[in-house]
Design a protein around this motif. Structure first.
Motif, PDB file in Angstrom:
ATOM      1  N   ARG A  19       8.612   7.035  -3.659  1.00  0.00           N
ATOM      2  CA  ARG A  19       7.116   7.298  -3.536  1.00  0.00           C
ATOM      3  C   ARG A  19       7.070   7.829  -2.295  1.00  0.00           C
ATOM      4  NH1 ARG A  19       3.984   4.208  -7.500  1.00  0.00           N
ATOM      5  NH2 ARG A  19       5.150   3.141  -8.589  1.00  0.00           N
ATOM      6  N   HIS A  20       6.604   8.589  -1.622  1.00  0.00           N
ATOM      7  CA  HIS A  20       5.737   8.693  -0.974  1.00  0.00           C
ATOM      8  C   HIS A  20       5.456   7.642  -0.096  1.00  0.00           C
ATOM      9  CE1 HIS A  20       4.695  13.395  -1.013  1.00  0.00           C
ATOM     10  NE2 HIS A  20       3.571  12.144  -2.418  1.00  0.00           N
ATOM     11  N   PRO A  21       5.970   7.954   1.246  1.00  0.00           N
ATOM     12  CA  PRO A  21       5.964   6.725   2.223  1.00  0.00           C
ATOM     13  C   PRO A  21       3.746   6.931   3.074  1.00  0.00           C
ATOM     14  CG  PRO A  21       7.018   8.270   2.910  1.00  0.00           C
ATOM     15  CD  PRO A  21       6.503   8.608   2.400  1.00  0.00           C
ATOM     16  N   SER A  22       3.668   6.569   1.732  1.00  0.00           N
ATOM     17  CA  SER A  22       1.967   6.921   2.436  1.00  0.00           C
ATOM     18  C   SER A  22       1.844   6.166   3.940  1.00  0.00           C
ATOM     19  CB  SER A  22       1.234   6.454   1.662  1.00  0.00           C
ATOM     20  OG  SER A  22       0.786   5.686   0.932  1.00  0.00           O
ATOM     21  N   GLN A  23       2.333   4.786   4.087  1.00  0.00           N
ATOM     22  CA  GLN A  23       1.890   4.135   5.598  1.00  0.00           C
ATOM     23  C   GLN A  23       1.642   4.805   6.334  1.00  0.00           C
ATOM     24  OE1 GLN A  23       4.186   3.704   3.176  1.00  0.00           O
ATOM     25  NE2 GLN A  23       4.368   0.794   2.733  1.00  0.00           N
ATOM     26  N   LEU A  24       3.213   5.760   6.832  1.00  0.00           N
ATOM     27  CA  LEU A  24       3.095   6.375   8.232  1.00  0.00           C
ATOM     28  C   LEU A  24       2.425   7.346   7.516  1.00  0.00           C
ATOM     29  CD1 LEU A  24       6.985   6.050   7.188  1.00  0.00           C
ATOM     30  CD2 LEU A  24       5.443   4.805   9.078  1.00  0.00           C
ATOM     31  N   TYR A  25       1.653   8.320   6.526  1.00  0.00           N
ATOM     32  CA  TYR A  25       0.999   9.285   6.888  1.00  0.00           C
ATOM     33  C   TYR A  25      -0.211   9.207   7.340  1.00  0.00           C
ATOM     34  CZ  TYR A  25       4.030  11.187   3.078  1.00  0.00           C
ATOM     35  OH  TYR A  25       5.274  11.880   2.594  1.00  0.00           O
ATOM     36  N   GLU A  26      -0.770   8.452   7.036  1.00  0.00           N
ATOM     37  CA  GLU A  26      -2.188   7.265   7.700  1.00  0.00           C
ATOM     38  C   GLU A  26      -2.173   6.603   8.689  1.00  0.00           C
ATOM     39  OE1 GLU A  26      -4.843   5.141   4.837  1.00  0.00           O
ATOM     40  OE2 GLU A  26      -3.071   4.764   3.827  1.00  0.00           O
ATOM     41  N   ALA A  27      -0.638   6.785   9.344  1.00  0.00           N
ATOM     42  CA  ALA A  27      -0.319   6.547  10.775  1.00  0.00           C
ATOM     43  C   ALA A  27      -0.590   7.418  12.198  1.00  0.00           C
ATOM     44  CB  ALA A  27       1.294   5.930  11.119  1.00  0.00           C
TER      45      ALA A  27
ATOM     46  N   LEU B  77       1.104  -1.359  -0.214  1.00  0.00           N
ATOM     47  CA  LEU B  77      -0.216   0.075  -0.009  1.00  0.00           C
ATOM     48  C   LEU B  77       0.743   1.171   0.092  1.00  0.00           C
ATOM     49  CD1 LEU B  77      -2.752  -0.848   2.535  1.00  0.00           C
ATOM     50  CD2 LEU B  77      -2.730  -1.617   0.538  1.00  0.00           C
ATOM     51  N   TRP B  78       2.159   1.183  -1.057  1.00  0.00           N
ATOM     52  CA  TRP B  78       3.082   2.774  -0.892  1.00  0.00           C
ATOM     53  C   TRP B  78       2.127   3.290  -1.361  1.00  0.00           C
ATOM     54  CZ3 TRP B  78       3.965  -2.956  -3.315  1.00  0.00           C
ATOM     55  CH2 TRP B  78       4.480  -2.574  -4.310  1.00  0.00           C
ATOM     56  N   GLY B  79       3.379   4.586  -1.839  1.00  0.00           N
ATOM     57  CA  GLY B  79       2.149   6.107  -1.885  1.00  0.00           C
ATOM     58  C   GLY B  79       3.064   6.130  -3.502  1.00  0.00           C
ATOM     59  N   ARG B  80       2.667   7.420  -4.105  1.00  0.00           N
ATOM     60  CA  ARG B  80       2.192   8.165  -5.141  1.00  0.00           C
ATOM     61  C   ARG B  80       3.435   7.852  -5.948  1.00  0.00           C
ATOM     62  NH1 ARG B  80      -2.735  11.298  -6.548  1.00  0.00           N
ATOM     63  NH2 ARG B  80      -5.000   9.808  -5.238  1.00  0.00           N
TER      64      ARG B  80
ATOM     65  N   ASN C  96      -5.057  10.967 -12.751  1.00  0.00           N
ATOM     66  CA  ASN C  96      -3.876  11.701 -13.040  1.00  0.00           C
ATOM     67  C   ASN C  96      -2.876  11.987 -12.198  1.00  0.00           C
ATOM     68  OD1 ASN C  96      -2.271  13.514 -13.388  1.00  0.00           O
ATOM     69  ND2 ASN C  96      -3.732  15.304 -13.611  1.00  0.00           N
ATOM     70  N   VAL C  97      -1.507  10.681 -12.040  1.00  0.00           N
ATOM     71  CA  VAL C  97      -0.822  10.925 -11.437  1.00  0.00           C
ATOM     72  C   VAL C  97       0.549  11.381 -10.994  1.00  0.00           C
ATOM     73  CG1 VAL C  97      -0.948   7.908 -11.281  1.00  0.00           C
ATOM     74  CG2 VAL C  97       0.681   9.057 -13.052  1.00  0.00           C
ATOM     75  N   ASP C  98       0.661  12.731 -11.625  1.00  0.00           N
ATOM     76  CA  ASP C  98       1.532  13.090 -11.986  1.00  0.00           C
ATOM     77  C   ASP C  98       0.772  14.465 -10.620  1.00  0.00           C
ATOM     78  OD1 ASP C  98       3.465  11.924 -13.233  1.00  0.00           O
ATOM     79  OD2 ASP C  98       2.567  12.564 -14.739  1.00  0.00           O
ATOM     80  N   ALA C  99      -0.521  14.718 -10.314  1.00  0.00           N
ATOM     81  CA  ALA C  99      -0.449  15.744  -9.136  1.00  0.00           C
ATOM     82  C   ALA C  99      -1.612  15.285  -8.372  1.00  0.00           C
ATOM     83  CB  ALA C  99      -1.349  16.853 -10.975  1.00  0.00           C
ATOM     84  N   LEU C 100      -1.416  16.000  -7.176  1.00  0.00           N
ATOM     85  CA  LEU C 100      -2.487  15.829  -5.895  1.00  0.00           C
ATOM     86  C   LEU C 100      -4.038  15.703  -6.615  1.00  0.00           C
ATOM     87  CD1 LEU C 100       0.203  16.830  -3.323  1.00  0.00           C
ATOM     88  CD2 LEU C 100      -0.082  14.732  -4.329  1.00  0.00           C
ATOM     89  N   SER C 101      -4.398  17.029  -7.281  1.00  0.00           N
ATOM     90  CA  SER C 101      -5.350  17.408  -7.729  1.00  0.00           C
ATOM     91  C   SER C 101      -6.579  16.349  -8.248  1.00  0.00           C
ATOM     92  CB  SER C 101      -5.548  18.627  -8.368  1.00  0.00           C
ATOM     93  OG  SER C 101      -4.915  18.445  -9.359  1.00  0.00           O
ATOM     94  N   GLY C 102      -5.672  15.268  -8.657  1.00  0.00           N
ATOM     95  CA  GLY C 102      -5.817  13.692  -9.636  1.00  0.00           C
ATOM     96  C   GLY C 102      -6.260  12.905  -9.302  1.00  0.00           C
ATOM     97  N   GLY C 103      -7.314  12.392  -9.683  1.00  0.00           N
ATOM     98  CA  GLY C 103      -7.339  10.419  -9.310  1.00  0.00           C
ATOM     99  C   GLY C 103      -8.212  10.520  -7.956  1.00  0.00           C
TER     100      GLY C 103
ATOM    101  N   GLU D  88      -5.361   9.999   1.000  1.00  0.00           N
ATOM    102  CA  GLU D  88      -5.665   8.878  -1.000  1.00  0.00           C
ATOM    103  C   GLU D  88      -5.059   9.934  -1.698  1.00  0.00           C
ATOM    104  OE1 GLU D  88      -6.773   6.167  -1.688  1.00  0.00           O
ATOM    105  OE2 GLU D  88      -7.322   5.177   0.482  1.00  0.00           O
ATOM    106  N   PHE D  89      -4.621  10.998  -1.251  1.00  0.00           N
ATOM    107  CA  PHE D  89      -4.069  12.041  -2.330  1.00  0.00           C
ATOM    108  C   PHE D  89      -2.586  11.482  -2.630  1.00  0.00           C
ATOM    109  CE2 PHE D  89      -7.685  14.879  -1.962  1.00  0.00           C
ATOM    110  CZ  PHE D  89      -8.419  14.772  -2.941  1.00  0.00           C
ATOM    111  N   PHE D  90      -1.870  10.586  -1.294  1.00  0.00           N
ATOM    112  CA  PHE D  90      -0.531  10.503  -1.406  1.00  0.00           C
ATOM    113  C   PHE D  90      -0.826   9.031  -1.870  1.00  0.00           C
ATOM    114  CE2 PHE D  90      -1.454  13.706   0.938  1.00  0.00           C
ATOM    115  CZ  PHE D  90       0.105  14.784   0.492  1.00  0.00           C
ATOM    116  N   ARG D  91      -1.553   8.308  -1.878  1.00  0.00           N
ATOM    117  CA  ARG D  91      -2.108   6.842  -1.859  1.00  0.00           C
ATOM    118  C   ARG D  91      -1.494   6.058  -3.099  1.00  0.00           C
ATOM    119  NH1 ARG D  91      -4.725   3.564   2.371  1.00  0.00           N
ATOM    120  NH2 ARG D  91      -5.018   0.727   0.700  1.00  0.00           N
TER     121      ARG D  91
END
Length: 281
Positions: free
Chosen positions: A181-189, A159-162, A247-254, A231-234
């Motif tokens: 990639r973003h360590p999105s698991q740590l962001y969620e923790a 479940l790694w980040g974008r 749009n995986v290149d922008a935080l505003s997309g997807g 989820e914007f980072f995952r």
């Protein structure tokens, strides 16, 4: 793609915490057990604090052992069925025998929440307690399990980040290619675990248990916001991808399944909060 100067290699940790002959105990399983036991212990402290309840009915400390069983069964069954229905239905329709193969991974928080709520409702009916008060008690302790579960996701390198090639503290995960990639698991923790735990502790000490449904409602809204932001980072699940607006290149997309499932949770939380205003403190 060249690696940024400050990209962090993933600190490889053995997902198996303990081996006893043929028996292996993984960190992910330990996270579930520790989360349930930590919630059970904290629940005992909360039900023993009379001032928090203002005379409202709640379980006795010795009844929480029974409640733990209902929660555990609900989390496991609901989490697994939620993953099957929400995240990989086509695969399991083709191979229904894999539904019970929980050792292969695949659990859904939203499914686990529905399962736990069902178990808690049955517990409340069995013991004769108001269901909303039981939901409130458990809402205060859920962030403990969320924190440990996300840390286990990180240890498992799942479940790694974008992709975040320009982020100075991005991380290169095993099996995710060479892209940092973003360590999105740590962001969620942090967001779903630490911040939400602090929020719930504050509202409980402000008297939320005295208004049935308020604590559970704030949890639902708080989790939904934290999950949607994270989820914007995952990276979305590979079998689903972005549902629309990719749009995986922008935080505003997807828009992801996690975002979509969190919207009704936010609405349900808001309904509970508004309903609780009618209760007498």
């Amino acid at each position: 793609m060249p690696m940024p100067v400050f990209a962090i290699p993933f600190p490889v940790i053995n997902p198996v915490a303990l081996e006893l002959g043929p028996l292996t105990v993984k960190w992910y399983g330990l996270a579930y057990v520790a989360g349930l036991l930590g919630g059970w212990w904290y629940s005992r402290q909360l039900v023993s604090a009379e001032a928090l309840w203002g005379g409202r009915p709640r379980p006795k400390a010795e009844e929480l052992d029974d409640m733990l069983l209902f929660v555990a069964l609900g989390v496991v069954l609901g989490g697994r069925l939620g993953f099957v229905l929400f995240y990989d239905l086509q695969r399991y329709l083709a191979r229904p025998q894999d539904i019970i193969a929980v050792w292969q991974g695949g659990m859904s928080f939203h499914g686990g929440l529905i399962g736990a709520a069902t178990g808690l409702y049955l517990f409340a009916r069995k013991r004769g307690y108001p269901a909303l008060s039981i939901f409130d008690l458990n809402a205060a302790v859920v962030p403990i399990g969320l924190f440990l579960g996300r840390i286990a996701n990180f240890i498992n390198a799942e479940l790694w980040g974008r992709p975040a090639p320009d982020f100075p503290y991005a991380m290169v995960f095993p099996n995710a290619g060479p892209v940092p990639r973003h360590p999105s698991q740590l962001y969620e923790a942090f967001a779903e675990g630490i911040l939400l735990f602090i929020l719930m502790a504050l509202v409980v000490r402000a008297g939320s248990f005295r208004r049935p449904g308020l604590t559970a409602g704030i949890f639902g809204m708080g989790y939904a916001v934290a999950r949607i932001v994270c989820e914007f980072f995952r990276e979305p699940d590979a079998q689903l991808g972005f549902l629309f607006g990719a749009n995986v290149d922008a935080l505003s997309g997807g828009i992801t399944m996690g975002m979509l499932l969190s919207l009704p949770l936010f609405v349900a939380g808001l309904v509970l909060v508004l309903r609780s205003r009618k209760a007498t403190a």
